[in-house]
Motif scaffolding. Sequence first.
Motif, short mmCIF file in Angstrom:
data_model
loop_
_atom_site.label_atom_id
_atom_site.label_comp_id
_atom_site.label_asym_id
_atom_site.label_seq_id
_atom_site.Cartn_x
_atom_site.Cartn_y
_atom_site.Cartn_z
N ILE A 171 -9.70 -8.60 41.32
CA ILE A 171 -9.64 -7.24 41.61
C ILE A 171 -9.23 -7.37 43.13
O ILE A 171 -9.74 -8.09 43.92
N GLY A 172 -8.64 -6.20 43.58
CA GLY A 172 -8.38 -6.07 45.12
C GLY A 172 -9.05 -5.05 45.87
O GLY A 172 -9.51 -4.15 45.00
N LEU A 173 -9.57 -5.30 46.95
CA LEU A 173 -10.28 -4.24 47.56
C LEU A 173 -9.45 -3.74 48.98
O LEU A 173 -9.20 -4.50 49.38
N TRP A 174 -9.11 -2.60 48.87
CA TRP A 174 -8.11 -2.22 49.94
C TRP A 174 -8.84 -1.04 50.74
O TRP A 174 -9.01 0.01 50.21
N ILE A 175 -8.77 -1.46 51.94
CA ILE A 175 -9.47 -0.59 52.81
C ILE A 175 -8.52 0.14 53.98
O ILE A 175 -7.91 -0.49 54.75
N ALA A 176 -8.77 1.33 53.69
CA ALA A 176 -7.86 2.22 54.73
C ALA A 176 -8.56 2.39 55.98
O ALA A 176 -9.63 2.98 56.15
N LEU A 177 -7.88 1.88 57.01
CA LEU A 177 -8.17 1.80 58.50
C LEU A 177 -7.75 3.05 59.28
O LEU A 177 -8.13 3.21 60.57
N GLU A 178 -6.70 3.62 58.63
CA GLU A 178 -6.14 4.98 59.14
C GLU A 178 -6.01 5.71 57.92
O GLU A 178 -6.08 5.31 56.70
N VAL A 259 -4.26 -1.38 57.04
CA VAL A 259 -5.13 -1.55 55.89
C VAL A 259 -5.51 -3.03 56.07
O VAL A 259 -4.93 -3.78 56.53
N TYR A 260 -6.81 -3.42 55.66
CA TYR A 260 -7.36 -4.39 55.43
C TYR A 260 -7.91 -4.56 54.01
O TYR A 260 -8.40 -3.89 53.29
N THR A 261 -7.08 -5.79 53.12
CA THR A 261 -7.38 -5.87 51.84
C THR A 261 -7.67 -7.24 51.25
O THR A 261 -7.11 -8.30 52.24
N PHE A 262 -8.28 -7.53 50.75
CA PHE A 262 -8.63 -8.93 50.16
C PHE A 262 -8.93 -8.85 48.65
O PHE A 262 -9.18 -7.91 48.03
N HIS A 263 -8.68 -10.15 47.81
CA HIS A 263 -8.88 -10.22 46.45
C HIS A 263 -9.91 -11.03 46.35
O HIS A 263 -10.30 -12.19 46.83
N ILE A 264 -10.82 -10.71 45.33
CA ILE A 264 -11.97 -11.66 44.79
C ILE A 264 -11.62 -12.00 43.11
O ILE A 264 -10.92 -10.95 42.61
N MET A 265 -12.10 -12.96 42.86
CA MET A 265 -11.96 -13.42 41.39
C MET A 265 -13.41 -13.95 40.98
O MET A 265 -14.26 -14.45 41.55
N GLU A 266 -13.64 -13.40 39.57
CA GLU A 266 -14.76 -14.19 38.82
C GLU A 266 -14.40 -15.37 38.51
O GLU A 266 -13.76 -15.74 37.86
N ALA A 267 -15.22 -16.51 39.39
CA ALA A 267 -15.05 -17.74 39.03
C ALA A 267 -15.64 -18.38 37.91
O ALA A 267 -15.11 -19.46 37.30
N LYS A 268 -16.59 -17.62 37.27
CA LYS A 268 -17.34 -18.26 36.24
C LYS A 268 -16.46 -18.08 34.83
O LYS A 268 -15.97 -17.07 34.69
N ASP A 269 -16.28 -19.40 34.27
CA ASP A 269 -15.38 -19.32 33.20
C ASP A 269 -13.78 -18.91 33.24
O ASP A 269 -13.34 -18.38 32.29
N THR A 270 -13.48 -19.13 34.52
CA THR A 270 -12.25 -18.57 34.70
C THR A 270 -11.25 -19.99 35.40
O THR A 270 -11.74 -20.54 36.00
N ALA A 271 -10.21 -20.12 34.88
CA ALA A 271 -9.14 -20.94 35.55
C ALA A 271 -8.06 -20.46 36.38
O ALA A 271 -7.45 -19.47 36.06
N TRP A 272 -8.02 -20.62 37.61
CA TRP A 272 -7.03 -20.24 38.56
C TRP A 272 -5.75 -21.16 38.25
O TRP A 272 -5.81 -22.27 38.17
N SER A 273 -4.57 -20.56 38.09
CA SER A 273 -3.33 -21.18 37.79
C SER A 273 -2.81 -22.36 38.84
O SER A 273 -2.94 -21.77 39.95
N PRO A 274 -2.71 -23.53 38.37
CA PRO A 274 -1.98 -24.37 39.46
C PRO A 274 -0.63 -24.13 39.75
O PRO A 274 -0.24 -24.61 40.59
N GLU A 275 -0.14 -23.05 39.09
CA GLU A 275 1.31 -22.72 39.21
C GLU A 275 1.50 -21.62 40.34
O GLU A 275 2.49 -21.14 40.91
N ASN A 276 0.14 -21.04 40.90
CA ASN A 276 0.23 -19.82 41.87
C ASN A 276 0.81 -20.50 42.83
O ASN A 276 0.37 -21.45 43.20
#
Length: 293
Positions: A171-178, A259-276
Amino acid sequence: MASITEEQIHKFRQDGFLVLDQFFSSEVCEAMRAQIQKIIADMDVPPHCRTEFSTREDEQLQAQGSAEYFLTSGDKIRFFFEKGVFDGKGDFLVPKEKAVNKIGHALHAYNSTFKQITHSSDVQVLARKLGFENPVVVQSMYIFKQPGIGGEVTPHQDATFLHTEPLGRVIGLWIALENATLENGCLWFIPGSHTSGITRRMVRTPPGTIPCTKFVGSEQTYDNRQFIPVPVEKGGLILIHGEVVHKSELNLSEKSRHVYTFHIMEAKDTAWSPENWLQPTPELPFPSLYTQN
């Protein structure tokens, strides 16, 4: 910050996005803006690294995909620029603080202000209430949406670029600074569009190949009438499901939309694609959200 309610969590699951008003104070927003001004003041970008940022597919492959600068920015603080801000020699045609499209992709790791905000107790509490057991921070960006020239971001799903097995772990967290308004390029969403999977992915090509990335699958056509605008006031946070379709329009107004935005991933039981395109590195493994160390 107002804590998230069960009703709001249900709405997020239903729509694929959620606005949390006044999540951060005006003072926190100003601290981030002041910090980014310091970073820009110290910016010394070699001409060959002055990469224009675009989300149109052909330009994306040419400008981003072929640039090592982009591909190796996951564990660094690097600068990406609006179109038309350089002359033929690569010199700025506008003040440099008005030329930057975004700064990414590791502000959360290498800048103390952004690290503190990313790992703040409010963010950690929010992640826990959303059910994250072992969330990691995969990337962060500061987006400027410059007045008059801030480019559009075409309809997309974040999971096209940040793919996991299974899906639904980012999920992304998107923070409006204005204030983000209709005039200066607020986000638009298709509610419920996160339930149909994804139709294309951006993947790395074999080492040494130009361009360095390519799209596989098909780009979907969306009915503009399905999108709803989601303006948000300064300090507001928008939760963005990794598969929800969203976009933003050109900023033709006289006001920026930082905007400041960042993405978090649930790492438990999740595979991050090596093709990303984005990969953890020995220098920067994806840090746990639930710690500042």
